[in-house]
Design an enzyme around this catalytic site. Structure first.
Site, PDB file in Angstrom:
ATOM      1  N   PHE A 231       0.820  -1.217   0.000  1.00  0.00           N
ATOM      2  CA  PHE A 231       0.000   0.000   0.000  1.00  0.00           C
ATOM      3  C   PHE A 231       0.853   1.267   0.000  1.00  0.00           C
ATOM      4  O   PHE A 231       0.436   2.306  -0.471  1.00  0.00           O
ATOM      5  CB  PHE A 231      -0.859   0.067   1.284  1.00  0.00           C
ATOM      6  CG  PHE A 231      -1.913  -0.980   1.401  1.00  0.00           C
ATOM      7  CD1 PHE A 231      -1.741  -2.080   2.231  1.00  0.00           C
ATOM      8  CD2 PHE A 231      -3.106  -0.865   0.704  1.00  0.00           C
ATOM      9  CE1 PHE A 231      -2.734  -3.041   2.379  1.00  0.00           C
ATOM     10  CE2 PHE A 231      -4.110  -1.833   0.836  1.00  0.00           C
ATOM     11  CZ  PHE A 231      -3.909  -2.912   1.679  1.00  0.00           C
TER      12      PHE A 231
ATOM     13  N   SER B 156      -5.398   1.736  -8.569  1.00  0.00           N
ATOM     14  CA  SER B 156      -6.490   2.701  -8.450  1.00  0.00           C
ATOM     15  C   SER B 156      -7.233   2.840  -9.763  1.00  0.00           C
ATOM     16  O   SER B 156      -6.649   2.680 -10.838  1.00  0.00           O
ATOM     17  CB  SER B 156      -5.904   4.062  -8.042  1.00  0.00           C
ATOM     18  OG  SER B 156      -6.845   5.081  -8.233  1.00  0.00           O
TER      19      SER B 156
ATOM     20  N   TYR C 104       0.382  11.347  -9.844  1.00  0.00           N
ATOM     21  CA  TYR C 104      -0.041  10.245  -8.958  1.00  0.00           C
ATOM     22  C   TYR C 104      -0.620   9.119  -9.809  1.00  0.00           C
ATOM     23  O   TYR C 104      -0.241   7.956  -9.656  1.00  0.00           O
ATOM     24  CB  TYR C 104      -1.086  10.736  -7.944  1.00  0.00           C
ATOM     25  CG  TYR C 104      -1.894   9.613  -7.358  1.00  0.00           C
ATOM     26  CD1 TYR C 104      -3.185   9.343  -7.821  1.00  0.00           C
ATOM     27  CD2 TYR C 104      -1.358   8.791  -6.382  1.00  0.00           C
ATOM     28  CE1 TYR C 104      -3.918   8.280  -7.304  1.00  0.00           C
ATOM     29  CE2 TYR C 104      -2.088   7.731  -5.857  1.00  0.00           C
ATOM     30  CZ  TYR C 104      -3.377   7.481  -6.335  1.00  0.00           C
ATOM     31  OH  TYR C 104      -4.089   6.419  -5.835  1.00  0.00           O
TER      32      TYR C 104
ATOM     33  N   LYS D 202       0.645   4.995 -10.621  1.00  0.00           N
ATOM     34  CA  LYS D 202      -0.143   3.763 -10.528  1.00  0.00           C
ATOM     35  C   LYS D 202      -0.100   3.000 -11.854  1.00  0.00           C
ATOM     36  O   LYS D 202       0.063   1.788 -11.886  1.00  0.00           O
ATOM     37  CB  LYS D 202      -1.599   4.075 -10.139  1.00  0.00           C
ATOM     38  CG  LYS D 202      -1.766   4.560  -8.709  1.00  0.00           C
ATOM     39  CD  LYS D 202      -1.242   3.533  -7.695  1.00  0.00           C
ATOM     40  CE  LYS D 202      -1.405   3.999  -6.269  1.00  0.00           C
ATOM     41  NZ  LYS D 202      -0.770   3.089  -5.288  1.00  0.00           N
TER      42      LYS D 202
ATOM     43  N   LEU E  28     -13.437  13.760  -0.692  1.00  0.00           N
ATOM     44  CA  LEU E  28     -14.803  14.221  -0.427  1.00  0.00           C
ATOM     45  C   LEU E  28     -15.318  13.876   0.963  1.00  0.00           C
ATOM     46  O   LEU E  28     -15.773  14.756   1.700  1.00  0.00           O
ATOM     47  CB  LEU E  28     -15.756  13.630  -1.479  1.00  0.00           C
ATOM     48  CG  LEU E  28     -17.241  13.959  -1.270  1.00  0.00           C
ATOM     49  CD1 LEU E  28     -17.493  15.463  -1.462  1.00  0.00           C
ATOM     50  CD2 LEU E  28     -18.104  13.153  -2.230  1.00  0.00           C
TER      51      LEU E  28
ATOM     52  N   ARG F 178     -12.723  21.229 -10.218  1.00  0.00           N
ATOM     53  CA  ARG F 178     -11.343  20.972  -9.776  1.00  0.00           C
ATOM     54  C   ARG F 178     -10.582  20.389 -10.962  1.00  0.00           C
ATOM     55  O   ARG F 178     -11.003  19.361 -11.521  1.00  0.00           O
ATOM     56  CB  ARG F 178     -11.347  19.990  -8.609  1.00  0.00           C
ATOM     57  CG  ARG F 178      -9.970  19.682  -8.039  1.00  0.00           C
ATOM     58  CD  ARG F 178     -10.073  18.863  -6.756  1.00  0.00           C
ATOM     59  NE  ARG F 178     -10.518  17.486  -7.033  1.00  0.00           N
ATOM     60  CZ  ARG F 178     -10.543  16.530  -6.080  1.00  0.00           C
ATOM     61  NH1 ARG F 178     -10.227  16.810  -4.831  1.00  0.00           N
ATOM     62  NH2 ARG F 178     -10.931  15.301  -6.393  1.00  0.00           N
TER      63      ARG F 178
HETATM   64  C1  WQD Z   1     -14.372  12.763  -5.354  1.00  0.00           C
HETATM   65  C2  WQD Z   1     -15.332  13.802  -5.916  1.00  0.00           C
HETATM   66  C3  WQD Z   1     -14.352  15.943  -6.338  1.00  0.00           C
HETATM   67  C4  WQD Z   1     -13.590  17.127  -2.216  1.00  0.00           C
HETATM   68  C5  WQD Z   1      -8.889  10.305  -5.676  1.00  0.00           C
HETATM   69  C6  WQD Z   1      -7.819   9.544  -6.391  1.00  0.00           C
HETATM   70  C7  WQD Z   1      -8.061   8.078  -6.217  1.00  0.00           C
HETATM   71  C8  WQD Z   1      -8.118   7.766  -4.765  1.00  0.00           C
HETATM   72  C9  WQD Z   1      -9.261   8.549  -4.111  1.00  0.00           C
HETATM   73  C10 WQD Z   1      -6.148   7.213  -3.536  1.00  0.00           C
HETATM   74  C11 WQD Z   1     -14.704  14.645  -7.027  1.00  0.00           C
HETATM   75  C12 WQD Z   1     -15.436  16.030  -5.265  1.00  0.00           C
HETATM   76  C13 WQD Z   1     -13.961  16.391  -3.328  1.00  0.00           C
HETATM   77  C14 WQD Z   1     -14.306  18.323  -1.890  1.00  0.00           C
HETATM   78  C15 WQD Z   1     -15.717  17.970  -3.804  1.00  0.00           C
HETATM   79  N1  WQD Z   1      -6.877   8.111  -4.165  1.00  0.00           N
HETATM   80  N2  WQD Z   1     -15.005  16.815  -4.095  1.00  0.00           N
HETATM   81  N3  WQD Z   1     -15.336  18.690  -2.703  1.00  0.00           N
HETATM   82  O1  WQD Z   1     -10.542  12.457  -6.926  1.00  0.00           O
HETATM   83  O2  WQD Z   1     -12.372  10.680  -7.137  1.00  0.00           O
HETATM   84  O3  WQD Z   1     -10.120  10.046  -6.294  1.00  0.00           O
HETATM   85  O4  WQD Z   1      -8.959   9.929  -4.326  1.00  0.00           O
HETATM   86  O5  WQD Z   1      -6.360   6.047  -3.332  1.00  0.00           O
HETATM   87  O6  WQD Z   1      -6.980   7.382  -6.805  1.00  0.00           O
HETATM   88  O7  WQD Z   1      -7.881   9.831  -7.772  1.00  0.00           O
HETATM   89  O8  WQD Z   1     -11.617  11.409  -4.874  1.00  0.00           O
HETATM   90  O9  WQD Z   1     -12.717  12.262  -2.874  1.00  0.00           O
HETATM   91  O10 WQD Z   1     -10.925  13.686  -3.972  1.00  0.00           O
HETATM   92  O11 WQD Z   1     -13.145  13.445  -5.062  1.00  0.00           O
HETATM   93  O12 WQD Z   1     -16.648  18.344  -4.513  1.00  0.00           O
HETATM   94  O13 WQD Z   1     -14.016  19.041  -0.905  1.00  0.00           O
HETATM   95  O14 WQD Z   1     -15.663  14.703  -4.868  1.00  0.00           O
HETATM   96  O15 WQD Z   1     -14.430  17.053  -7.213  1.00  0.00           O
HETATM   97  O16 WQD Z   1     -15.694  14.905  -8.005  1.00  0.00           O
HETATM   98  P1  WQD Z   1     -11.201  11.233  -6.415  1.00  0.00           P
HETATM   99  P2  WQD Z   1     -12.065  12.747  -4.117  1.00  0.00           P
END
Ligand code: WQD
Length: 351
Positions: free
Chosen positions: A82, A126, A151, A155, A201, A296
């Site tokens: 991991f 991922s 990143y 992967k 998120l 974003r």
């Molecule tokens: C999800 C959605 C944001 C925060 C990434 C990596 C993936 C894994 C998980 C490691 C998106 C939206 C987020 C916020 C928001 N990483 N968002 N407000 O980008 O899908 O995946 O993290 O294992 O490999 O790519 O996850 O949770 O950052 O975002 O609106 O404050 O939530 O725009 O649409 P993501 P996330």
């Protein structure tokens, strides 16, 4: 008894996987330099399993220190890897740090796999390897597209390195492509410990709900989706953890027909960001303070998994719903708020 080396064992998915491995009869050791984690999480693991887990506080980018772990543990039968940096935004700002950390550590580990004839190697990959897919849900044969960040490239490159390694060595490998791991162990004794302002998120939701953050942003509601916000495949971290135990068993039972097998670890359901927020408000009873902000950069518009292959081949049965994911995440955030008593209390039950 099989002995599994978990790298990044103090991390979010690593710690949950250690619990699942121990509960399934495995002996486990961890290596984690705690650059992005704390070994305090092992107090929670001990509360759940009764087992004290040994962590080697070693940087896997240091070959000699990594090699020494294997010299001291000649009975390692499998590795689950991991340990890596995983912040998409940070990787854009510091690409070389990401390529060096994530790839040198992997190569050092694979050199030890070769030297010590470790038979099984499971890699934390991922869904980011799919980039912005043309068609969803994605299957394991959906062709990867250019990654959206360094990143994501680490992967993709990690998978290629392991693929080529597995062709030239005895070790059998499995690549596990996570979608969006969220939630906390049902005992609420371990969970996600984001460092600094959360990028992801669900921690952003729970920290806003508990008042640690004054407000959160939804990054865009003008996408071509059912409510304009992005679509993601949220999957409970304990379901993800159990899939790792099943992957090790799959290899131990000689069921793998390939040198290197790939599995999608997603729930198979796509929910939008706004649907996740509404579900959180429903299960927590908390009104979330959020605003719609700009998109974003690098965000994938919509992705979710076809997980049939993992369900069928690994016998993977998912246990947790989106409500469970968000409720456990919320209960964990509430426990963190009482940190000074954090590991003293009894495992909380969910209701
Ligand atoms: C999800 C959605 C944001 C925060 C990434 C990596 C993936 C894994 C998980 C490691 C998106 C939206 C987020 C916020 C928001 N990483 N968002 N407000 O980008 O899908 O995946 O993290 O294992 O490999 O790519 O996850 O949770 O950052 O975002 O609106 O404050 O939530 O725009 O649409 P993501 P996330």
């Amino acid at each position: 008894m099989s002995k599994i080396l978990v790298t990044g064992g103090c991390g979010y998915i690593g710690s949950h996987t250690i619990v699942d491995l121990v509960e399934n009869g495995y002996e486990v050791i961890s290596v984690d330099n705690n650059s992005r984690s704390t070994s305090r999480i092992f107090e929670g693991i001990e509360k759940i399993t009764g087992k004290k887990i040994k962590n080697y506080k070693v940087d896997l980018c240091n070959f000699d220190d990594t090699f020494a772990i294997f010299q001291e543990n000649e009975d390692i039968t499998g590795i689950i890897h991991f340990a890596a940096f995983k912040a998409v935004g940070e990787s854009v700002e510091q690409p070389l740090m990401y390529f060096e950390n994530n790839l040198v550590s992997l190569i050092n580990l694979l050199k030890c796999v070769q030297e010590f004839n470790i038979p099984h190697f499971v890699f934390s990959s991922s869904c980011t390897v799919y980039g912005n897919p043309d068609k969803i849900p994605v299957t394991e044969t959906t062709p990867p597209k250019p990654a959206e960040s360094p990143y994501g490239y680490t992967k993709q490159m990690g998978e290629q390195i392991i693929n080529e390694f597995s062709k030239a060595n005895a070790a059998q490998c499995v690549l596990l492509r996570y979608f969006n791991p969220v939630g906390a162990h049902p005992s609420i004794m371990i969970g996600e410990l984001p460092i600094g302002k959360p990028a992801n998120l669900v921690p952003a939701i729970t920290q806003t709900a508990i008042g640690k953050l004054p407000l959160m942003q939804v990054y865009g509601d003008d996408y071509d989706t059912r409510d304009g916000s992005c679509v993601r495949d949220f999957i409970h971290v304990s379901d993800i953890a159990h899939a790792h135990t099943l992957a090790i068993q799959f290899l131990e039972q000689g069921k793998s027909t390939k040198r290197c097998e790939v599995f999608n670890l997603g729930s198979g359901n796509g929910f939008t960001v706004l649907e996740a927020i509404k579900t959180f408000e429903k299960v927590s009873g908390v009104h979330l303070n959020y605003v719609i902000g700009p998109r974003r950069p690098g965000d994938v518009i919509a992705i979710y998994a076809n997980n049939d292959f993992a369900v069928k081949t690994l016998g993977w049965k998912l246990k947790y719903s989106l409500e469970d994911m968000l409720l456990t995440a919320w209960k964990w955030e509430q426990r963190l708020k009482t940190d000074e008593k954090f590991y003293q209390s009894k495992p909380a039950d969910l209701n």
